[in-house]
Write a protein that holds these residues in place. Sequence first.
Motif, PDB file in Angstrom:
ATOM      1  N   ASP A   9       0.816  -1.218   0.000  1.00  0.00           N
ATOM      2  CA  ASP A   9       0.000   0.000   0.000  1.00  0.00           C
ATOM      3  C   ASP A   9       0.847   1.264   0.000  1.00  0.00           C
ATOM      4  O   ASP A   9       0.524   2.242  -0.686  1.00  0.00           O
ATOM      5  CB  ASP A   9      -0.934   0.021   1.224  1.00  0.00           C
ATOM      6  CG  ASP A   9      -2.071  -0.989   1.081  1.00  0.00           C
ATOM      7  OD1 ASP A   9      -2.319  -1.450  -0.046  1.00  0.00           O
ATOM      8  OD2 ASP A   9      -2.700  -1.304   2.109  1.00  0.00           O
ATOM      9  N   ASP A  10       1.939   1.267   0.799  1.00  0.00           N
ATOM     10  CA  ASP A  10       2.728   2.496   0.871  1.00  0.00           C
ATOM     11  C   ASP A  10       3.424   2.796  -0.458  1.00  0.00           C
ATOM     12  O   ASP A  10       3.532   3.961  -0.866  1.00  0.00           O
ATOM     13  CB  ASP A  10       3.731   2.463   2.025  1.00  0.00           C
ATOM     14  CG  ASP A  10       4.531   1.175   2.122  1.00  0.00           C
ATOM     15  OD1 ASP A  10       4.198   0.194   1.444  1.00  0.00           O
ATOM     16  OD2 ASP A  10       5.500   1.146   2.919  1.00  0.00           O
ATOM     17  N   TYR A  49       2.695  -7.232  20.876  1.00  0.00           N
ATOM     18  CA  TYR A  49       1.771  -8.321  21.175  1.00  0.00           C
ATOM     19  C   TYR A  49       0.384  -8.092  20.579  1.00  0.00           C
ATOM     20  O   TYR A  49      -0.449  -8.995  20.589  1.00  0.00           O
ATOM     21  CB  TYR A  49       1.675  -8.536  22.692  1.00  0.00           C
ATOM     22  CG  TYR A  49       2.821  -9.366  23.220  1.00  0.00           C
ATOM     23  CD1 TYR A  49       2.697 -10.742  23.377  1.00  0.00           C
ATOM     24  CD2 TYR A  49       4.043  -8.777  23.531  1.00  0.00           C
ATOM     25  CE1 TYR A  49       3.745 -11.518  23.843  1.00  0.00           C
ATOM     26  CE2 TYR A  49       5.107  -9.549  24.008  1.00  0.00           C
ATOM     27  CZ  TYR A  49       4.954 -10.915  24.157  1.00  0.00           C
ATOM     28  OH  TYR A  49       6.007 -11.681  24.605  1.00  0.00           O
ATOM     29  N   ARG A  50       0.133  -6.870  20.086  1.00  0.00           N
ATOM     30  CA  ARG A  50      -1.157  -6.586  19.443  1.00  0.00           C
ATOM     31  C   ARG A  50      -0.904  -5.777  18.166  1.00  0.00           C
ATOM     32  O   ARG A  50      -1.333  -4.632  18.034  1.00  0.00           O
ATOM     33  CB  ARG A  50      -2.084  -5.813  20.394  1.00  0.00           C
ATOM     34  CG  ARG A  50      -2.505  -6.565  21.648  1.00  0.00           C
ATOM     35  CD  ARG A  50      -3.370  -7.773  21.335  1.00  0.00           C
ATOM     36  NE  ARG A  50      -3.789  -8.444  22.582  1.00  0.00           N
ATOM     37  CZ  ARG A  50      -3.119  -9.444  23.150  1.00  0.00           C
ATOM     38  NH1 ARG A  50      -1.983  -9.880  22.609  1.00  0.00           N
ATOM     39  NH2 ARG A  50      -3.589 -10.012  24.259  1.00  0.00           N
ATOM     40  N   PRO A  51      -0.181  -6.351  17.202  1.00  0.00           N
ATOM     41  CA  PRO A  51       0.118  -5.590  15.984  1.00  0.00           C
ATOM     42  C   PRO A  51      -1.146  -5.256  15.207  1.00  0.00           C
ATOM     43  O   PRO A  51      -2.058  -6.084  15.117  1.00  0.00           O
ATOM     44  CB  PRO A  51       1.023  -6.537  15.185  1.00  0.00           C
ATOM     45  CG  PRO A  51       0.687  -7.906  15.693  1.00  0.00           C
ATOM     46  CD  PRO A  51       0.334  -7.726  17.134  1.00  0.00           C
ATOM     47  N   THR A  78       4.196  -3.148  12.041  1.00  0.00           N
ATOM     48  CA  THR A  78       4.402  -3.612  13.411  1.00  0.00           C
ATOM     49  C   THR A  78       4.523  -5.136  13.451  1.00  0.00           C
ATOM     50  O   THR A  78       5.344  -5.683  14.188  1.00  0.00           O
ATOM     51  CB  THR A  78       3.250  -3.149  14.329  1.00  0.00           C
ATOM     52  OG1 THR A  78       3.165  -1.720  14.262  1.00  0.00           O
ATOM     53  CG2 THR A  78       3.501  -3.554  15.772  1.00  0.00           C
ATOM     54  N   ALA A  79       3.744  -5.826  12.624  1.00  0.00           N
ATOM     55  CA  ALA A  79       3.759  -7.295  12.632  1.00  0.00           C
ATOM     56  C   ALA A  79       5.117  -7.853  12.238  1.00  0.00           C
ATOM     57  O   ALA A  79       5.592  -8.818  12.848  1.00  0.00           O
ATOM     58  CB  ALA A  79       2.676  -7.833  11.704  1.00  0.00           C
ATOM     59  N   LYS A  81      -0.352  -9.962   5.158  1.00  0.00           N
ATOM     60  CA  LYS A  81      -1.539  -9.321   4.593  1.00  0.00           C
ATOM     61  C   LYS A  81      -2.444  -8.882   5.744  1.00  0.00           C
ATOM     62  O   LYS A  81      -2.494  -9.511   6.800  1.00  0.00           O
ATOM     63  CB  LYS A  81      -2.274 -10.283   3.662  1.00  0.00           C
ATOM     64  CG  LYS A  81      -1.501 -10.557   2.368  1.00  0.00           C
ATOM     65  CD  LYS A  81      -2.326 -11.325   1.381  1.00  0.00           C
ATOM     66  CE  LYS A  81      -1.591 -11.501   0.061  1.00  0.00           C
ATOM     67  NZ  LYS A  81      -1.390 -10.250  -0.666  1.00  0.00           N
ATOM     68  N   GLU A  82      -3.173  -7.772   5.524  1.00  0.00           N
ATOM     69  CA  GLU A  82      -3.918  -7.135   6.612  1.00  0.00           C
ATOM     70  C   GLU A  82      -4.862  -8.097   7.332  1.00  0.00           C
ATOM     71  O   GLU A  82      -4.932  -8.127   8.569  1.00  0.00           O
ATOM     72  CB  GLU A  82      -4.701  -5.929   6.080  1.00  0.00           C
ATOM     73  CG  GLU A  82      -5.413  -5.158   7.180  1.00  0.00           C
ATOM     74  CD  GLU A  82      -6.166  -3.937   6.643  1.00  0.00           C
ATOM     75  OE1 GLU A  82      -6.369  -3.002   7.433  1.00  0.00           O
ATOM     76  OE2 GLU A  82      -6.538  -3.931   5.449  1.00  0.00           O
TER      77      GLU A  82
END
Length: 478
Positions: free
Chosen positions: A52-53, A334-336, A341-342, A365-366
């Motif tokens: 996307d970026d 722990y919560r990407p 972040t993932a 992928k999202e």
Amino acid sequence: MAEHSPKRLLSHVIAEWACALKYEDLSPTAIEAAKLFWFDSIGCALGGSQQDDARILLKHYRSMGGDGNATAFVSGFKTNPVDAAFLNGHMIRAMDYNDIYWKADPCHPSDLIAAPLALCESEGLSGKDLILSTVIAYEIEMRLCEIGRPGVREYGWHHATLSAFAAPVAAGRVLNLTPEQMVSAIGISASRTFCPGAVTAGKLTNMKNTVDPWAGRMGAESALLAREGFSGPEHIIDGKEGLFAVFKHVQYKGQPAGFDGKALVADLPRSSKSHYRILDCGMKSFPIEALSHAPLTAMMKTVKEHGIQANDVKEIKVEVIARAADILGDPHKYRPDSKETADHSLPYCMAAGLVDGMVTPLQFKEERVLDKTLIPIMDKVKVVANEEFEALFPKFQPSRVTITTNDGKSHSTRVDVPKGDPRDPMTEDEIAVKFTALGGDVIDKDQCKKLQKFIMSIEAADKLDRLFELATACTRSS
């Protein structure tokens, strides 16, 4: 009484070395390595073009107006070499799947090589010119990442700060700058590109994969400006209020931060018998942050050897060096909620690898990143710093993963050298698998093979137009 000669500034030493180095001075192994890194980097760019970026940046630069003699990968968008250097450099970087070197500081030298490529294209230069400038980019970038005492990351700065000193040297060599012009190019670029570590700390954004390609862009623009006579501070490295002086104000464990300036230019390679730093750089076999590779390799080995299923697991204990625990195991990880972040989250990478049996671009992928079924698995991952491992870094990247199953059994695996490290390098065939996985759906698999053949014999190319033809999607819709 003899007068003391004035101190010779490091920018002059680097400039004189780079301007004097010729293709004929490169070792056969350095030339081969440069081609393999280009093969890997363009594969990363083909995959990166779909992020996307990368799409946002392409749309933005198209809206700004495109016209010029440099080409963006995949889309075939024509623009000036500065913008092309940035767009292509970002595509190489976008998936965090490109090369890696980590000493006092980390770096990804391939973030910078799109700048000499864009200038080679716009100036009508050859594959040999590109190889020479690529080897120079790796040499200076990697040396800069060795000389921090400690590295700049330890006190909150990003390595793009250092990349701004290397990028203009590679770009300037393509333009055949004089040593005086090269000194100015270094000064122009580095004056503009100091980068705080916030871009890779905590919650990550699109800027994580953008700051280093931006340093590459500055290298291209600075070299072009210097060629026209624009001046920059020669003392930007080791003179008054330059890099070394600015960081000396920082205290680290009670001592002023410092740099080993002599090591930056000691034994610079000058002949085909010299050792070139490019041979010491690694590649990534997973599309994740570099320090995640050893623990993920260790976990995947354990799971395979013992046939462990995700629902069998009670705890995954990951022992790593302190900076890996800090970067990859902080609470945000722990919560990407994003790919950025993932791929810097050890809990996410371990959970996805355990459940899916692989960690590829598909895992970022999202819909997969936001899949709440992975949360209970992530919470079983305990990331701890191991002081014994700290003493072995950076020569090794030790990690021990201990999986405890619900029946109380524990299985441990330790990995010191991840696949892709120069001590366990990826072969051309292994890179080709990665290349096709990333580019097969973008330019088609047959074109991937043609591109591989061109890159691996690029020293024979008088011009690089064919490279861009092969790296452009047939529909040009991407």
